[in-house]
Design an enzyme around this catalytic site. Structure first.
Site, PDB file in Angstrom:
ATOM      1  N   LEU A   1     -28.665 -95.648 -11.693  1.00  0.00           N
ATOM      2  CA  LEU A   1     -29.912 -95.288 -12.366  1.00  0.00           C
ATOM      3  C   LEU A   1     -30.350 -93.914 -11.896  1.00  0.00           C
ATOM      4  O   LEU A   1     -30.742 -93.734 -10.741  1.00  0.00           O
ATOM      5  CB  LEU A   1     -30.989 -96.334 -12.081  1.00  0.00           C
ATOM      6  CG  LEU A   1     -30.672 -97.736 -12.620  1.00  0.00           C
ATOM      7  CD1 LEU A   1     -31.682 -98.756 -12.100  1.00  0.00           C
ATOM      8  CD2 LEU A   1     -30.651 -97.739 -14.140  1.00  0.00           C
ATOM      9  N   GLU A   2     -30.290 -92.934 -12.769  1.00  0.00           N
ATOM     10  CA  GLU A   2     -30.537 -91.544 -12.392  1.00  0.00           C
ATOM     11  C   GLU A   2     -31.934 -91.066 -12.752  1.00  0.00           C
ATOM     12  O   GLU A   2     -32.223 -89.878 -12.670  1.00  0.00           O
ATOM     13  CB  GLU A   2     -29.477 -90.649 -13.036  1.00  0.00           C
ATOM     14  CG  GLU A   2     -28.070 -91.035 -12.596  1.00  0.00           C
ATOM     15  CD  GLU A   2     -26.985 -90.121 -13.123  1.00  0.00           C
ATOM     16  OE1 GLU A   2     -27.322 -89.043 -13.645  1.00  0.00           O
ATOM     17  OE2 GLU A   2     -25.802 -90.481 -12.998  1.00  0.00           O
ATOM     18  N   ASN A   3     -32.800 -92.003 -13.129  1.00  0.00           N
ATOM     19  CA  ASN A   3     -34.171 -91.629 -13.491  1.00  0.00           C
ATOM     20  C   ASN A   3     -35.198 -92.389 -12.668  1.00  0.00           C
ATOM     21  O   ASN A   3     -36.281 -92.705 -13.134  1.00  0.00           O
ATOM     22  CB  ASN A   3     -34.394 -91.881 -14.991  1.00  0.00           C
ATOM     23  CG  ASN A   3     -33.483 -91.032 -15.846  1.00  0.00           C
ATOM     24  OD1 ASN A   3     -33.584 -89.821 -15.846  1.00  0.00           O
ATOM     25  ND2 ASN A   3     -32.568 -91.672 -16.564  1.00  0.00           N
TER      26      ASN A   3
ATOM     27  N   MET B   1     -24.186 -90.582 -13.858  1.00  0.00           N
ATOM     28  CA  MET B   1     -22.924 -90.143 -14.432  1.00  0.00           C
ATOM     29  C   MET B   1     -23.163 -89.598 -15.838  1.00  0.00           C
ATOM     30  O   MET B   1     -24.014 -90.094 -16.566  1.00  0.00           O
ATOM     31  CB  MET B   1     -21.952 -91.320 -14.511  1.00  0.00           C
ATOM     32  CG  MET B   1     -21.693 -91.969 -13.182  1.00  0.00           C
ATOM     33  SD  MET B   1     -20.850 -90.876 -12.039  1.00  0.00           S
ATOM     34  CE  MET B   1     -20.780 -91.935 -10.615  1.00  0.00           C
TER      35      MET B   1
END
Length: 568
Positions: free
Chosen positions: A393-395, A1
């Protein structure tokens, strides 16, 4: 997000370098674009084991856990290979086959996808390959070679290309004279498959041993679930109060048997009844920061939202541990914040703490950080009264240790724990991806996965075709991957921005969200993609964010909310 209105798109790299990739693919070796082979003679034998992937990946090795099997699309039978390139890995799936020296062979496969390659190495003469720049429907690749005077084995390879979406393959064939000892015959199908003890998350199976079998593959709802050596298995990670269909095949060095007769079993309802989340639910993210959207207190969030995800918890100096504090810019007292959470819960709304976001740096990648994560989340739940946790968690995510962390949290918090996830679109393209694997690993305690169907560009649907972001087809064909990939319908939600300002791309009108919900749950309102069946138990929808929704007059929640709550 996002914490800012716009972000770098994952498709930006391909737009900049796509022409270079295409040029490189033309020099990747082999015979150029696909050609049509002549029909094999009746004397030809397919030397490959499990050529149609009916026994999962048995006989095949895929680089970097890139491969899995899918029930759709398939060219024949009930399964096909799906492999997803990632980073520097081009998703190579290979099998080494015994051949005869100085003999001629034909290699072929049916494929879908962009820049799919088929080839053979170790031929002892000239290694061969062929490829297609793009196959939206099943396309046959074929090539041929002659082995060297001392060649007794070759390796058959399928692979995609760096930065490209997943490819699909089925009915791979290497025809020609067999090499080595033909060995024993393929075993017979197992008999006597029986379902035994069931729990809320598992079913025990047993069957009659098959002479000559060295192993068995268990299928759950048509998809390979696990391989075992004995004549029994316990299938775990199931959803409570859900019916499943099981089959078993017997395997040995010669190949896999036909499937056994199917048996069905229904899991138990589970203790405590699970989280207090409605059958159909709307999730909204509440921003603990000011990025130009309407600044809110928890009490300001409309009643249409059934789950409020407080964004975000922050990493600490302790690996895996997180903390949370209200942004001073909001001028929101901690006591009032806690009271507002309690009031929402009294009205039937769950409030969870979201971890990660676009800039999140939380890392859970070993046993110690998993324990720290569980301990810190549980402490924050006790301090503020949160119902659970949201994983955003986008990484990158380590499925082994995030699974361990969430199970440890579940043990501390009990059966009412709410666990939600908000993976990016690309994270749910394949069951081998870390996010998807984590979701399947905790299926028995998972509440819902609200995939972010935005900021992604075009992506492959469950039928292997490419769909453009921002359409009913994009939402339904990509949600289908999760629905057919092992998640229960109640664990699947559609994540969209509440307004054009809420994301860099992918915003759709609320009416499009409602049409996609109808298509998936009722089979109506579909675009060109139509699911093979309806999923009336679909959980619902999510938006980023309640603040952007408020800035747009709450148009999203006022339109999508009542529609979700009116689903069958």
């Amino acid at each position: 997000m996002e914490r800012v209105p716009h972000r770098f798109s994952r498709n930006h790299w391909f737009r900049r370098f796509g022409s270079t990739l295409a040029a490189l693919a033309c020099t990747a070796g082999g015979t150029g674009s696909a050609t049509v082979a002549t029909a094999a003679t009746t004397a030809d034998v397919n030397l490959l084991k499990n050529p149609g992937f009916e026994s999962g990946l048995a006989g095949w090795t895929c680089s970097g856990d890139s491969g899995t099997t899918v029930a759709s699309p398939v060219r024949s039978g009930t399964a096909a290979l799906k492999a997803t390139p990632a980073g520097a890995d081009n998703a190579t799936c290979s099998q080494t086959v015994a051949v005869r020296p100085g003999s001629s062979y034909t290699l072929s496969a049916w494929v879908q996808g962009a820049y799919v390659h088929l080839g053979a190495s170790g031929t002892g003469t000239t290694d061969v390959s062929t490829w297609t720049p793009g196959a939206g429907d099943w396309q046959r690749l074929t090539t041929a070679f002659t082995t060297g005077t001392n060649t007794t084995s070759v390796t058959v390879r399928l692979h995609g290309w760096y930065g490209q979406p997943a490819y699909v393959a089925d009915d791979v064939a290497l025809t020609g004279p067999g090499g080595g000892d033909p060995g024993e015959p393929v075993p017979a199908a197992p008999g006597g498959l029986t379902a035994g003890a069931v729990t809320a998350s598992s079913v025990a199976l047993s069957w009659n041993p098959v002479p000559g079998a060295t192993g068995y593959t268990v299928y759950r709802d048509g998809t390979a679930d696990r391989s075992v050596t004995g004549a029994s298995a316990t299938v775990t990670g199931l959803a409570p109060a859900t019916s499943y269909r099981f089959e078993v095949t017997a395997t040995n060095a010669a190949g896999a048997s036909p499937r056994s007769a199917a048996v069905t079993a229904t899991t138990a309802a589970g203790s405590g009844g699970g989280p207090d989340v409605p059958r159909h639910a709307v999730t909204g993210y509440w921003q603990n920061f000011d990025n130009g959207a309407t600044v809110q207190k928890i009490a300001d969030v409309p009643r249409q939202y059934d789950i409020i995800a407080v964004a975000f918890a922050e990493a600490t100096a302790v690996p895996g541990a997180v903390t949370f504090a209200l942004d001073p810019a909001l001028k929101y007292g901690e006591a009032q914040f806690k009271a507002d959470i309690a009031a929402k819960q009294a009205a039937g709304t769950s409030v969870v703490l979201s971890v990660g976001g676009e800039r999140g740096t939380v890392r859970v990648n070993d046993a110690a950080s998993a324990a720290n994560f569980a301990d810190s989340i549980h402490a924050l739940m006790q301090k503020y009264g949160f119902n659970g946790v949201d994983i955003d968690l986008e990484n990158g995510i380590d499925p082994t240790y995030m699974t361990q962390a969430l199970r440890a949290l579940s043990a501390k918090a009990g059966s009412k724990l709410v666990i939600t996830m908000a993976p990016q679109t690309i994270d749910m393209q394949s069951t081998s991806a870390g996010y998807f694997r984590t979701a399947l690993n905790i299926k028995d305690i998972l509440t819902v996965v609200n995939t972010q169907f935005y900021n992604s560009g075009s992506m492959n649907g469950c039928d292997g075709k490419v769909y453009a972001q921002g359409s009913v087809d994009f939402l339904t064909a990509l949600a289908c991957i999760q629905l057919e990939g092992g998640l229960a319908p109640s664990q699947v939600g559609l994540g969209l921005p509440a307004s054009p300002r809420g994301a860099g791309s992918g915003h759709v009108a609320p009416s499009v969200v409602n049409a996609a919900l109808d298509c998936l749950t009722r089979g109506t309102g579909c675009g060109t993609f139509r699911p093979a069946k309806a999923y009336p138990g679909l959980r619902g929808a999510m938006t980023w964010s309640t603040n952007w929704d408020a800035a747009n007059g709450n148009a999203w929640s006022n339109t999508v909310g009542p529609h979700v709550h009116g689903l069958p």
